[in-house]
Enzyme design. Sequence first.
Site, PDB file in Angstrom:
ATOM      1  N   SER A  78       0.872  -1.189   0.000  1.00  0.00           N
ATOM      2  CA  SER A  78       0.000   0.000   0.000  1.00  0.00           C
ATOM      3  C   SER A  78       0.901   1.228   0.000  1.00  0.00           C
ATOM      4  O   SER A  78       2.110   1.113   0.219  1.00  0.00           O
ATOM      5  CB  SER A  78      -0.836  -0.015   1.292  1.00  0.00           C
TER       6      SER A  78
ATOM      7  N   TYR B  61      -2.346  -1.649  10.407  1.00  0.00           N
ATOM      8  CA  TYR B  61      -2.354  -1.771   8.942  1.00  0.00           C
ATOM      9  C   TYR B  61      -0.991  -1.350   8.369  1.00  0.00           C
ATOM     10  O   TYR B  61      -0.410  -2.059   7.544  1.00  0.00           O
ATOM     11  CB  TYR B  61      -3.472  -0.897   8.372  1.00  0.00           C
TER      12      TYR B  61
END
Length: 275
Positions: free
Chosen positions: A144, A157
């Site tokens: 990401s 995350y």
Amino acid sequence: MNITNKTIIVTGGASGIGRELTIEAMRRGASVAIADLNIEGVLATKELAEAVATAGATCSAHQLDVSNLEQWQSFRDAVLTEYGHIDGIINNAGITFAGTAEATDYRQYEKVMSINFMGMVYGSKELLPHLHQRPEAFIANVSSVCGLFAMKKQSAYCASKFAIRGFTESLAQELIGSPILVSSIHPGHIGTDIVINARNSGNMAGDLPSEAEQEAIAKYFKDYGLSPAKAAEIILDGLKNNQRKILVGKDAIRGDRLSRLMPQTYANKINKLVP
Ligand SMILES: NC(=O)c1ccc[n+]([C@@H]2O[C@H](COP(=O)([O-])OP(=O)(O)OC[C@H]3O[C@@H](n4cnc5c(N)ncnc54)[C@H](O)[C@@H]3O)[C@@H](O)[C@H]2O)c1
């Protein structure tokens, strides 16, 4: 790496980026073993992908919890039995989690790491011996922008996505000179159900916004990101061009550059935008 006539695995194929990766890969002539926890979603993806597939490209639907090693081994064996070989894997399955580090408990960190990070490690390592037997092959791991710079209230995350990038870049160095391309994929904001799925799964901690605000955030996230279909095209083009780092979307390209040009201040600027 040309995926036409190749057999590949896509995890997290029941929705979002994974669904569009499957559709686009089959449009480009690859056969795809689609895996996800959500088997109804996988079956829906299969139908959509088969409708646009190049002649000869087939797909199969599999239920898999990527955080379970035994399930990975059975899944891999089923794919090998069906197709005879595997040329590539896109480790895309993942969850997000919202909450400050203080509010996030240890079990919640373990959950995010076991799906996002260990799921990717299992997929990479269980496939490697088989990929080594192919004339050309690839491992593509979806990190990401949160694997490039950190956002507040996303420590679980971000940790998992930095870990994916670290594993992937290390593996890429180990496999230089082999026929296996190893790529780290860094999407920016892509309009998928990932925030809705986090809400539905209770992947949140601490002082939460009201139900109505949560709904508005999830809707904004889905409506205003880059389309997952465009993200899939960028990812598959990146693999075609043998890129080891694939930045998906203008925000990812900008974020990557700025975080390297302004390492002391960039995260502060970005995080001012986070409520
Ligand atoms: N949407 C974004 O803006 C964005 C940005 C950067 C990175 N990503 C990453 O892209 C990947 C795909 O996300 P998305 O946005 O398409 O979200 P999504 O929620 O639409 O898709 C994720 C898929 O993963 C599956 N999944 C979750 N846990 C699983 C498990 N234990 N085993 C198997 N499958 C499981 C879900 O069922 C779902 O189908 C994720 O790794 C995510 O972190 C997304």
